[in-house]
Design an enzyme around this catalytic site. Structure first.
Site, PDB file in Angstrom:
ATOM      1  N   ASP A  16       0.692  -1.183  -0.171  1.00 31.59           N
ATOM      2  CA  ASP A  16      -0.028  -0.144  -0.119  1.00 31.59           C
ATOM      3  C   ASP A  16       0.774   1.357   0.050  1.00 31.59           C
ATOM      4  O   ASP A  16       2.069   1.361   0.349  1.00 31.59           O
ATOM      5  CB  ASP A  16      -0.960   0.176   1.189  1.00 31.59           C
ATOM      6  CG  ASP A  16      -2.137   1.044   1.105  1.00 31.59           C
ATOM      7  OD1 ASP A  16      -2.307   1.512  -0.014  1.00 31.59           O
ATOM      8  OD2 ASP A  16      -2.605   1.339   2.170  1.00 31.59           O
ATOM      9  N   HIS A  33       3.437   3.389  -8.855  1.00 32.79           N
ATOM     10  CA  HIS A  33       3.200   1.941  -9.052  1.00 32.79           C
ATOM     11  C   HIS A  33       4.536   1.298  -9.723  1.00 32.79           C
ATOM     12  O   HIS A  33       5.021   0.175  -9.386  1.00 32.79           O
ATOM     13  CB  HIS A  33       2.216   1.851  -9.925  1.00 32.79           C
ATOM     14  CG  HIS A  33       0.607   2.011  -9.362  1.00 32.79           C
ATOM     15  ND1 HIS A  33       0.518   1.630  -8.064  1.00 32.79           N
ATOM     16  CD2 HIS A  33      -0.481   2.748  -9.528  1.00 32.79           C
ATOM     17  CE1 HIS A  33      -0.704   2.145  -7.988  1.00 32.79           C
ATOM     18  NE2 HIS A  33      -1.300   2.821  -8.597  1.00 32.79           N
ATOM     19  N   LEU A 127      11.215 -20.404  -3.774  1.00 34.35           N
ATOM     20  CA  LEU A 127       9.987 -19.500  -3.380  1.00 34.35           C
ATOM     21  C   LEU A 127       8.800 -19.861  -4.348  1.00 34.35           C
ATOM     22  O   LEU A 127       9.004 -19.644  -5.639  1.00 34.35           O
ATOM     23  CB  LEU A 127      10.609 -17.999  -3.269  1.00 34.35           C
ATOM     24  CG  LEU A 127       9.403 -17.055  -3.045  1.00 34.35           C
ATOM     25  CD1 LEU A 127       9.026 -17.326  -1.741  1.00 34.35           C
ATOM     26  CD2 LEU A 127       9.930 -15.604  -3.487  1.00 34.35           C
TER      27      LEU A 127
HETATM   28  C1  FPP Z   1      -1.420   0.268  -3.600  1.00 29.43           C
HETATM   29  O1  FPP Z   1      -1.099   1.427  -3.512  1.00 29.43           O
HETATM   30  C2  FPP Z   1      -0.960  -0.603  -4.823  1.00 29.43           C
HETATM   31  C3  FPP Z   1      -1.598  -1.250  -5.736  1.00 29.43           C
HETATM   32  C4  FPP Z   1      -3.221  -1.168  -5.821  1.00 29.43           C
HETATM   33  C5  FPP Z   1      -0.828  -1.933  -6.887  1.00 29.43           C
HETATM   34  C6  FPP Z   1       0.152  -2.755  -6.467  1.00 29.43           C
HETATM   35  C7  FPP Z   1       1.045  -3.040  -7.559  1.00 29.43           C
HETATM   36  C8  FPP Z   1       2.248  -2.739  -7.927  1.00 29.43           C
HETATM   37  C9  FPP Z   1       3.278  -2.705  -6.893  1.00 29.43           C
HETATM   38  C10 FPP Z   1       2.808  -3.197  -9.409  1.00 29.43           C
HETATM   39  C11 FPP Z   1       2.769  -4.460 -10.034  1.00 29.43           C
HETATM   40  C12 FPP Z   1       2.714  -5.738  -9.328  1.00 29.43           C
HETATM   41  C13 FPP Z   1       3.716  -6.530  -9.405  1.00 29.43           C
HETATM   42  C14 FPP Z   1       3.383  -8.004  -8.548  1.00 29.43           C
HETATM   43  C15 FPP Z   1       4.594  -6.887 -10.297  1.00 29.43           C
HETATM   44  P1  FPP Z   1      -2.165   2.662  -3.788  1.00 29.43           P
HETATM   45  O2  FPP Z   1      -2.343   3.069  -5.172  1.00 29.43           O
HETATM   46  O3  FPP Z   1      -3.523   2.246  -2.878  1.00 29.43           O
HETATM   47  O4  FPP Z   1      -1.600   3.810  -3.025  1.00 29.43           O
HETATM   48  P2  FPP Z   1      -2.359   4.826  -1.980  1.00 29.43           P
HETATM   49  O5  FPP Z   1      -3.273   4.178  -1.001  1.00 29.43           O
HETATM   50  O6  FPP Z   1      -1.161   5.951  -1.511  1.00 29.43           O
HETATM   51  O7  FPP Z   1      -3.244   5.638  -3.252  1.00 29.43           O
END
Ligand code: FPP
Length: 260
Positions: A16, A33, A127
């Site tokens: 997050d 991201h 893993l």
């Molecule tokens: C949460 O941050 C994150 C996500 C919803 C997406 C996670 C995806 C990645 C890290 C990239 C792709 C993953 C892989 C496995 C290669 P948020 O957008 O909710 O952040 P915020 O709460 O600060 O808005």
């Protein structure tokens, strides 16, 4: 010096804070991201080296479909690119890639990329990386209930034989032990519809770092914190057998850093 203890068999992560990480720097959300993919790489590598058996990453929830269409498309493209770029390296490192979630709801190109990665790595023994995509705990439990009801209706399952172990076998995580440790980044104290059934006895670690800042060092801190906990599973302290304790890679890392 840190207390010695076991390496968690299964670590689950709610990644997050990508958006907040980007906003703080005046970047668009996608930059967060993008940088989050670097944290995924570091975490996967570190878990493989430590001998963690299962790592489940909450990469896209059922609720994330409600985000602006542009962000959803960018996340899907990012995921495809990460899979395309990383699969060979994951394979070299003996990582087995898998996914949990409502697979048919993913764009077909993402499904294809995932299928390639899973096929290529399916015999790997290191893993086991589970990407939770279009996943939510309630979706998982509802899907399991439907399958159980169907087997009862067909007469292949007796209602009396339904117990918690049977329910576990109908979940997306069948054959995977429940997480020992749940890590959530960015300082939020919520489960957010992640592995609702499977997290029953997991230790929870909240990191104040946003996911793009969560790297190997933060992972080691989470594991060290986990090792200090006493997991009682509803019993009392005296009933627990202390395990055989010897320093593991995390303690060796901190011992080296502190020069002890
Ligand atoms: C949460 O941050 C994150 C996500 C919803 C997406 C996670 C995806 C990645 C890290 C990239 C792709 C993953 C892989 C496995 C290669 P948020 O957008 O909710 O952040 P915020 O709460 O600060 O808005």
């Amino acid at each position: 010096m840190h207390a010695s203890g076991p390496i968690p068999v299964h670590i689950a992560v709610i990644m997050d804070g990508n958006g907040r990480w980007a906003k703080k720097r005046g970047f668009p959300r996608i930059a967060g991201h993008n940088e989050g993919v670097e944290s995924v790489r570091d975490t996967v590598e570190a878990c493989g080296q430590l001998g963690v058996k299962h790592l489940t990453l909450y990469a896209f929830s059922t609720e994330n479909w409600k985000r602006p269409q542009e962000e959803v498309s960018m996340l899907m493209r990012l995921l495809m690119r990460a899979l395309r770029d990383e699969t060979d390296k994951l394979h070299e490192n003996n990582v087995k890639v898998d996914t949990i979630g409502d697979f048919p709801t993913l764009p077909i190109e993402v499904q294809d990329e995932l299928t390639d990665a899973m096929t290529k790595t399916k015999l790997n023994t290191g893993l086991h990386l589970h990407l939770a995509l279009s996943y939510s705990g309630r979706w998982d439990i509802t899907t399991a209930i439907k399958a159980i009801a169907e087997d009862v209706r067909r007469g292949t399952l007796a209602p009396e034989s339904i117990d918690d172990q049977l329910v576990s076998r109908y979940l997306a995580t069948k054959n995977v032990p429940d997480p020992d440790l749940l890590i959530r980044t960015s300082g939020e104290f919520r489960i957010s519809n992640f592995l609702l059934w499977q997290l029953a006895y997991s230790e929870i670690y909240i990191s104040t770092s946003c996911w793009p800042d969560f790297r190997r060092k933060e992972l080691y801190e989470a594991i060290t914190d986990f090792q200090r906990r006493e997991r009682r599973y509803g019993m009392v302290s005296e009933q627990l057998q202390p395990g055989k304790r010897k320093p593991n890679a995390v303690q060796r890392f901190f011992n080296n850093v502190s020069g002890s």
